[in-house]
Design a protein around this motif. Structure first.
Motif, mmCIF file in Angstrom:
data_model
loop_
_atom_site.group_PDB
_atom_site.id
_atom_site.type_symbol
_atom_site.label_atom_id
_atom_site.label_comp_id
_atom_site.label_asym_id
_atom_site.label_seq_id
_atom_site.Cartn_x
_atom_site.Cartn_y
_atom_site.Cartn_z
ATOM 1 N N SER A 123 3.550 -172.700 4.173
ATOM 2 C CA SER A 123 4.860 -172.552 4.751
ATOM 3 C C SER A 123 6.091 -172.231 3.321
ATOM 4 O O SER A 123 6.500 -173.602 3.462
ATOM 5 N N GLY A 124 5.349 -172.400 2.388
ATOM 6 C CA GLY A 124 6.724 -172.392 0.464
ATOM 7 C C GLY A 124 5.768 -173.815 -0.241
ATOM 8 O O GLY A 124 5.019 -173.953 -0.039
ATOM 9 N N ASP A 125 6.491 -173.378 -1.745
ATOM 10 C CA ASP A 125 6.933 -173.924 -2.271
ATOM 11 C C ASP A 125 5.461 -173.743 -3.066
ATOM 12 O O ASP A 125 4.151 -174.172 -3.367
ATOM 13 N N ILE A 126 5.215 -172.305 -3.167
ATOM 14 C CA ILE A 126 4.250 -171.073 -4.176
ATOM 15 C C ILE A 126 3.942 -171.617 -5.034
ATOM 16 O O ILE A 126 3.171 -171.941 -6.027
ATOM 17 N N SER A 127 5.119 -171.922 -5.664
ATOM 18 C CA SER A 127 5.460 -172.242 -7.027
ATOM 19 C C SER A 127 5.597 -173.615 -7.903
ATOM 20 O O SER A 127 6.056 -174.166 -6.404
ATOM 21 N N LEU A 128 5.395 -173.712 -8.753
ATOM 22 C CA LEU A 128 5.485 -175.366 -9.187
ATOM 23 C C LEU A 128 7.593 -175.212 -10.102
ATOM 24 O O LEU A 128 8.209 -175.677 -9.785
ATOM 25 N N ASN A 129 7.643 -174.383 -11.043
ATOM 26 C CA ASN A 129 8.572 -173.935 -12.124
ATOM 27 C C ASN A 129 9.856 -172.922 -11.040
ATOM 28 O O ASN A 129 11.104 -172.647 -11.631
ATOM 29 N N GLY A 130 9.415 -171.748 -10.402
ATOM 30 C CA GLY A 130 10.274 -170.737 -9.640
ATOM 31 C C GLY A 130 10.303 -169.949 -10.429
ATOM 32 O O GLY A 130 11.318 -168.780 -10.424
ATOM 33 N N THR A 131 9.372 -169.996 -11.488
ATOM 34 C CA THR A 131 9.360 -168.378 -12.229
ATOM 35 C C THR A 131 8.668 -167.409 -11.984
ATOM 36 O O THR A 131 7.749 -166.924 -11.125
ATOM 37 N N GLU A 132 9.233 -166.145 -12.596
ATOM 38 C CA GLU A 132 8.732 -165.017 -12.435
ATOM 39 C C GLU A 132 7.238 -164.883 -12.240
ATOM 40 O O GLU A 132 6.537 -164.222 -11.261
ATOM 41 N N HIS B 137 9.948 -174.404 5.720
ATOM 42 C CA HIS B 137 9.563 -175.674 4.465
ATOM 43 C C HIS B 137 9.656 -177.033 4.600
ATOM 44 O O HIS B 137 8.779 -178.333 5.071
ATOM 45 N N GLN B 138 10.709 -177.009 5.149
ATOM 46 C CA GLN B 138 11.692 -178.575 5.922
ATOM 47 C C GLN B 138 10.877 -179.067 6.690
ATOM 48 O O GLN B 138 10.856 -178.119 8.041
ATOM 49 N N PRO B 139 10.374 -180.606 7.055
ATOM 50 C CA PRO B 139 9.889 -180.630 8.544
ATOM 51 C C PRO B 139 11.183 -181.180 9.463
ATOM 52 O O PRO B 139 12.346 -180.931 8.910
ATOM 53 N N SER B 140 10.818 -181.091 10.609
ATOM 54 C CA SER B 140 12.247 -181.953 10.864
ATOM 55 C C SER B 140 12.295 -183.222 10.542
ATOM 56 O O SER B 140 11.268 -184.182 10.779
ATOM 57 N N TYR B 141 13.418 -184.105 11.356
ATOM 58 C CA TYR B 141 13.620 -185.334 10.642
ATOM 59 C C TYR B 141 12.617 -186.192 11.232
ATOM 60 O O TYR B 141 12.944 -186.547 12.944
ATOM 61 N N HIS C 231 6.512 -179.631 2.447
ATOM 62 C CA HIS C 231 7.731 -180.278 2.141
ATOM 63 C C HIS C 231 7.183 -182.153 1.302
ATOM 64 O O HIS C 231 6.913 -182.146 0.124
ATOM 65 N N ILE C 232 7.342 -182.241 1.832
ATOM 66 C CA ILE C 232 6.691 -183.816 1.961
ATOM 67 C C ILE C 232 4.865 -184.184 1.583
ATOM 68 O O ILE C 232 4.415 -184.036 2.700
ATOM 69 N N HIS C 233 4.449 -184.706 1.066
ATOM 70 C CA HIS C 233 3.237 -183.855 0.493
ATOM 71 C C HIS C 233 2.716 -184.713 0.949
ATOM 72 O O HIS C 233 1.309 -185.345 1.593
ATOM 73 N N ASP C 234 3.094 -186.011 1.234
ATOM 74 C CA ASP C 234 2.185 -187.572 1.336
ATOM 75 C C ASP C 234 2.133 -187.592 2.589
ATOM 76 O O ASP C 234 1.945 -188.536 3.811
#
Length: 198
Positions: free
Chosen positions: A28-37, A125-129, A161-164
């Motif tokens: 569910s996303g953030d597969i990369s660190l810097n978003g490069t090709e 990627h983002q959680p619900s509030y 999205h929220i690692h902790d």
């Protein structure tokens, strides 16, 4: 149907060893660190080669290269969901990415509005509030997304999205799952989460 959920690997995917068996793997996303090709291509090659019957992934806020991109050449059982859906064995998966461009333009809210009411597994990627979104004395989830999930009531809402804020929480008819693999120091500390769709 067994679903293996991972999120927020930030280009450390090659360090994940002995992933458990499942019918479907979902990232569910953030597969990369810097978003490069190069980072995106490296992940896709790894993910596409995994020995799962079906593979699904979406973009997170770090995956800038995929904004507006059309992916070609994926295997027939590997799906990139970008405000789109795929139905597998009568189970509808819907993927909502998190691009900062969409948030700034207001398109993010419009994209939330487009989530189908018959979605069975919502992948964002983002959680619900207020649900597995708390870090550094604040909630980072989206209230409008929460209201939409409550209205749709998918069996699963998968995110990161929220690692902790890693974990599982059930509310009403929906099980919320934050499967962030890395902690706030970007170290691998959490395990993929294996779920059963019934």
């Amino acid at each position: 149907m067994h679903i293996l959920h991972i999120s927020d690997t930030h280009s450390k995917h090659n360090l994940l060893q002995s992933l458990p068996p499942a019918d479907i793997i979902v990232h569910s996303g953030d597969i990369s660190l810097n978003g490069t090709e190069d980072e995106i291509i490296d992940f896709i090659e790894w993910f596409d080669a995994l020995p799962y019957k079906y593979k699904i992934f979406i973009s997170g806020n770090h995956d800038d290269y995929l904004f507006g991109a059309t992916l070609e050449g994926l295997s027939s059982n590997c799906f990139y969901l970008c405000n789109s859906e795929i139905t597998i064995n009568d189970v509808k998966f819907y993927g909502l990415p998190m691009f900062m461009e969409d948030i700034i333009s207001g398109d993010y809210i419009e994209n939330i509005n487009k989530i189908p009411s018959d979605t069975n597994v919502l992948v964002t990627h983002q959680p619900s509030y207020g649900i597995l979104d708390y870090s550094r004395n604040r909630n980072y989830g989206d209230l409008y997304l929460l209201q939409t999930v409550y209205k749709i009531q998918p069996q699963y809402h998968l995110f990161g999205h929220i690692h902790d804020a890693y974990g599982i929480k059930k509310h009403n008819n929906t099980t919320f799952v934050n499967s962030s693999i890395l902690d706030e120091s970007f170290e691998i500390v959490n395990q993929p989460i294996l779920l059963e769709y019934y």
